[in-house]
Scaffold this motif. Structure first.
Motif, mmCIF file in Angstrom:
data_model
loop_
_atom_site.group_PDB
_atom_site.id
_atom_site.type_symbol
_atom_site.label_atom_id
_atom_site.label_comp_id
_atom_site.label_asym_id
_atom_site.label_seq_id
_atom_site.Cartn_x
_atom_site.Cartn_y
_atom_site.Cartn_z
ATOM 1 N N ILE A 109 44.536 -17.798 25.398
ATOM 2 C CA ILE A 109 43.188 -18.379 25.377
ATOM 3 C C ILE A 109 43.146 -19.605 24.459
ATOM 4 C CG2 ILE A 109 40.820 -17.959 24.581
ATOM 5 C CD1 ILE A 109 41.035 -15.194 25.839
ATOM 6 N N TRP A 110 43.782 -19.512 23.303
ATOM 7 C CA TRP A 110 43.870 -20.679 22.415
ATOM 8 C C TRP A 110 44.512 -21.857 23.137
ATOM 9 C CZ3 TRP A 110 42.721 -22.578 17.569
ATOM 10 C CH2 TRP A 110 42.045 -21.700 16.691
ATOM 11 N N GLN A 141 46.877 -8.004 22.779
ATOM 12 C CA GLN A 141 45.912 -8.838 22.051
ATOM 13 C C GLN A 141 46.545 -10.157 21.622
ATOM 14 O OE1 GLN A 141 42.746 -7.969 19.711
ATOM 15 N NE2 GLN A 141 43.615 -8.525 17.747
ATOM 16 N N ALA A 179 46.993 -12.348 24.736
ATOM 17 C CA ALA A 179 45.713 -12.865 25.218
ATOM 18 C C ALA A 179 45.192 -13.959 24.300
ATOM 19 C CB ALA A 179 44.697 -11.732 25.321
ATOM 20 N N LYS A 180 45.276 -13.700 22.989
ATOM 21 C CA LYS A 180 44.772 -14.682 22.028
ATOM 22 C C LYS A 180 45.524 -16.003 22.139
ATOM 23 C CE LYS A 180 42.451 -13.156 17.871
ATOM 24 N NZ LYS A 180 42.553 -12.634 16.507
ATOM 25 N N TRP A 233 40.609 -7.952 21.269
ATOM 26 C CA TRP A 233 40.798 -8.340 22.667
ATOM 27 C C TRP A 233 40.289 -7.260 23.620
ATOM 28 C CZ3 TRP A 233 40.737 -11.529 26.287
ATOM 29 C CH2 TRP A 233 41.358 -11.297 27.513
ATOM 30 N N ILE A 280 42.378 -32.500 27.363
ATOM 31 C CA ILE A 280 42.296 -33.268 28.615
ATOM 32 C C ILE A 280 40.941 -33.961 28.728
ATOM 33 C CG2 ILE A 280 42.167 -33.097 31.137
ATOM 34 C CD1 ILE A 280 44.258 -30.942 31.038
ATOM 35 N N LEU A 281 39.875 -33.193 28.469
ATOM 36 C CA LEU A 281 38.537 -33.769 28.604
ATOM 37 C C LEU A 281 38.320 -34.922 27.618
ATOM 38 C CD1 LEU A 281 36.457 -30.513 29.173
ATOM 39 C CD2 LEU A 281 36.871 -32.307 30.834
ATOM 40 N N MET A 282 38.784 -34.713 26.382
ATOM 41 C CA MET A 282 38.625 -35.785 25.400
ATOM 42 C C MET A 282 39.491 -36.994 25.778
ATOM 43 S SD MET A 282 36.329 -34.449 23.746
ATOM 44 C CE MET A 282 35.949 -35.770 22.626
ATOM 45 N N ILE A 331 44.895 -22.430 26.410
ATOM 46 C CA ILE A 331 44.085 -22.951 27.514
ATOM 47 C C ILE A 331 42.918 -23.766 26.978
ATOM 48 C CG2 ILE A 331 42.514 -22.301 29.383
ATOM 49 C CD1 ILE A 331 44.353 -19.937 29.955
ATOM 50 N N ALA A 332 42.206 -23.202 26.002
ATOM 51 C CA ALA A 332 41.013 -23.892 25.490
ATOM 52 C C ALA A 332 41.375 -25.242 24.871
ATOM 53 C CB ALA A 332 40.302 -23.012 24.465
ATOM 54 N N LEU A 333 42.431 -25.253 24.068
ATOM 55 C CA LEU A 333 42.799 -26.517 23.420
ATOM 56 C C LEU A 333 43.276 -27.535 24.453
ATOM 57 C CD1 LEU A 333 44.441 -25.384 20.080
ATOM 58 C CD2 LEU A 333 42.147 -26.265 20.504
ATOM 59 N N ALA A 367 48.430 -2.240 22.666
ATOM 60 C CA ALA A 367 47.158 -2.948 22.544
ATOM 61 C C ALA A 367 47.300 -4.166 21.635
ATOM 62 C CB ALA A 367 46.099 -2.000 22.003
ATOM 63 N N ARG A 368 48.076 -3.989 20.550
ATOM 64 C CA ARG A 368 48.298 -5.101 19.621
ATOM 65 C C ARG A 368 49.003 -6.268 20.308
ATOM 66 N NH1 ARG A 368 48.027 -2.979 14.329
ATOM 67 N NH2 ARG A 368 45.773 -2.728 14.161
ATOM 68 N N CYS A 386 37.654 -20.589 27.978
ATOM 69 C CA CYS A 386 37.117 -21.491 26.968
ATOM 70 C C CYS A 386 35.854 -20.908 26.340
ATOM 71 C CB CYS A 386 36.784 -22.860 27.576
ATOM 72 S SG CYS A 386 38.244 -23.773 28.061
ATOM 73 N N VAL A 441 42.373 -27.771 27.615
ATOM 74 C CA VAL A 441 41.205 -28.269 28.348
ATOM 75 C C VAL A 441 40.459 -29.300 27.510
ATOM 76 C CG1 VAL A 441 38.886 -27.638 29.124
ATOM 77 C CG2 VAL A 441 40.844 -26.282 29.834
ATOM 78 N N ILE A 442 40.236 -28.951 26.242
ATOM 79 C CA ILE A 442 39.464 -29.871 25.406
ATOM 80 C C ILE A 442 40.233 -31.178 25.197
ATOM 81 C CG2 ILE A 442 38.589 -30.188 23.061
ATOM 82 C CD1 ILE A 442 37.748 -27.103 23.412
#
Lengths: 287, 276
Positions: free
Chosen positions: B14-15, B7, B10-11, A182, B24-26, B17-19, B3-4, A86, B21-22
């Motif tokens: 991460i998008w 990337q 990973a992107k 990345w 769930i928290l909200m 996971i972050a969304l 590498a592409r 995050c 989490v946010i």
């Protein structure tokens, strides 16, 4: 008159500043004086004893030490990778509009009373575990999930800052060498921000070890040593929180002694966090 | 190409996971507010709880929270701001400063239940203040001290040095410089720290349980025992007999914390836009 004011103001500020030393000293002394007799009497059996039965004069807190360690480790395993993801998202990927919404939201989440998280855990996480994984639901796993959620705001905001404050030459240099975004994050920015992220994790862990009310609600609070993450457990903090209301005599002293052990664990975490943040500026220069 | 692709993976990860989490928290906040706002009305806020909180409102826990918070902040402010001025303006290091820093940082890490134990043995028992708003306020005051020190020190340090230099050049003494040149520019940052620590007082549960007690009647003075809102919510949720009241109380808490954050952010933003 001028000189007098000068001297006085300096003295007053110093005196006010010395209050922190006094407070820490008085806290340490009072907790020690209350709890030390029990540790002195039971000795090693206090820390290594597996039976907590105040009615029979048995005060072994090994199950609670294991409980605290298990719940905190569980929270770290869930919370740390997610928190770092995050933080990377906030620092590198999020569009600026999202960032301006999420930053205050994360700050709000850090400020919400921990009991609210515990309550949510009791209503959602506990039944979910009980229905899908078995057991009562009141368990190490439930506690770990709740604590990881509580740790996230701390880990995200501090890690994000430690990525953002890196000199822009780090990122520019890596991109100029032909690395992808990345690769730059993984092999340049995250390693450079490591000490800040580690400090964030330790602070988060400290919050997890010290949390009481939220975990009382979801841990089940059994005093036996658990054999799986789906079993109920009691931590050092919850042991104090549950029993302090009615404890008397030696029982009460034993709870203060539990506080001493907790205090020592937290101090170790604090000192390592302070040590790591202090070395931060040095390590940046070497790299 | 590898590498592409990594990337991309990973992107996306991460998008996601972050969304998640946010969201769930909200969701936690929305869930509490959705269930709680229905309970909140004028009588809920102005009636004293009856039958262990199952009936009536939450007036006395509101009063309990407010009095404990005001006491704690009023007691902690002079020590916190004074320490910040000492650390930022009067010292350049040395053993005493290192010890003060170590102590404030250590105080910041002590769990609230340990503060509760200390408050219980020191204020409630040794000083004979009993379970009371005063004991609770004193205990929480020590708890919020590190927050006030850290944020105030940052605010004082962020005042540009040119202010001090000009003041000294004009013949002002150190104390005059601090009072007339530094303080006015640092005051917003200091206020921001105070407001954040108010939030910590409101959210505190474990320490006030052991020091302020759990009495539900209206407190008559600061020597009366009183339950705070966070503790009231916890006890209702654990008893499980009045979930509607529990939701209502937690919604009031969240709204309160929300306003505290809004005010704190407004102060900081004005602070930044003024050119600091």
């Amino acid at each position: 008159m001028k000189n007098f004011k000068e001297k006085l103001s300096g003295r007053v500020f110093l005196t006010l500043a010395l209050f922190s030393i006094l407070a820490l000293a008085v806290i340490t002394i009072f907790i020690l004086v209350q709890g030390a007799p029990v540790i002195g009497k039971h000795g090693f059996a206090f820390i290594a004893g597996t039976s907590w039965s105040p009615g029979n004069g048995e005060f072994g807190i090994l199950p609670m030490i294991i409980g605290s360690v298990a719940v905190t480790l569980g929270a770290a395993v869930i919370g740390v990778p997610i928190g770092i993801c995050c933080a990377v998202f906030m620092a590198e990927f999020a569009p600026s509009l999202m960032r301006t919404i999420f930053r205050p939201a994360i700050q709000l989440l850090a400020g919400i009373p921990s009991v609210v998280y515990g309550f949510w855990g009791l209503l959602f996480v506990v039944p979910f575990i009980s229905n899908h994984l078995g057991g009562l639901g009141l368990s190490i796993l439930a506690g770990s999930v709740i604590l990881s959620l509580m740790m996230l705001p701390t880990i995200i905001s501090i890690s994000e800052v430690s990525i953002i404050v890196l000199p822009s030459t780090y990122k520019d240099g890596a991109l100029a060498l032909g690395m992808t975004h990345w690769q730059t994050i993984r092999s340049v920015q995250l390693p450079a921000a490591k000490s800040g992220i580690v400090a964030a994790v330790i602070l988060g862990l400290g919050r997890a070890v010290g949390e009481t009310m939220a975990v009382i609600m979801v841990l089940g609070n059994a005093t036996a040593i658990p054999s799986s993450v789906l079993e109920p457990v009691r931590t050092l903090t919850t042991n104090i929180g549950i029993e302090m209301g009615y404890a008397e005599g030696e029982h009460r002293q034993a709870l203060f002694a539990t506080g001493i052990i907790l205090f020592v664990i937290i101090m170790i975490l604090n000192i390592s966090a302070q040590y790591i943040t202090r070395n931060k500026s040095k390590s940046l220069k070497i790299k | 190409m590898g590498a592409r692709i990594s990337q991309k993976i990973a992107k996306t990860l991460i998008w996601t996971i972050a969304l998640t989490v946010i969201i769930i928290l909200m969701a936690i906040i929305v869930f509490i507010l959705y269930n709680g706002l229905r309970v909140i009305n004028w009588t809920f806020l102005t009636e004293i709880p009856r039958e262990m909180g199952q009936q009536g409102g939450i007036l006395s826990p509101i009063i309990g929270t407010l009095t404990v918070t005001v006491l704690a902040v009023v007691i902690a402010m002079p020590f916190g701001i004074g320490t910040a001025f000492y650390l930022a303006e009067y010292t350049r290091g040395g053993a005493v400063t290192r010890i003060i820093r170590f102590c404030t940082e250590s105080l910041a890490g002590i769990p609230s239940i340990v503060y509760g134990l200390f408050g219980l043995i020191f204020f409630v028992t040794t000083l004979g203040l009993g379970w009371s708003i005063l004991s609770g306020g004193l205990t929480v005051a020590i708890m919020i001290l590190p927050t006030i020190i850290r944020t105030s020190e940052e605010a004082i340090r962020s005042v540009p040095n040119i202010y001090r230099e000009v003041s000294f050049t004009l013949g002002a003494t150190k104390w005059q410089t601090i009072r007339k040149a530094v303080t006015p520019s640092a005051v917003r940052g200091i206020a921001n720290g105070i407001i954040l620590s108010i939030g910590r007082c409101v959210a505190e549960t474990a320490a006030v349980m052991l020091t302020a007690g759990t009495v539900l009647t209206m407190p008559e003075s600061i020597f009366s025992s009183s339950r705070t809102m966070a503790l009231h919510f916890y006890l209702l949720a654990m008893e499980g007999t009045a979930m509607d009241k529990a939701f209502g109380t937690s919604a009031v808490l969240i709204i309160l914390i929300f306003f505290i954050n809004v005010v704190a952010n407004a102060l900081v933003n004005r602070f930044v836009s003024k050119g600091h």
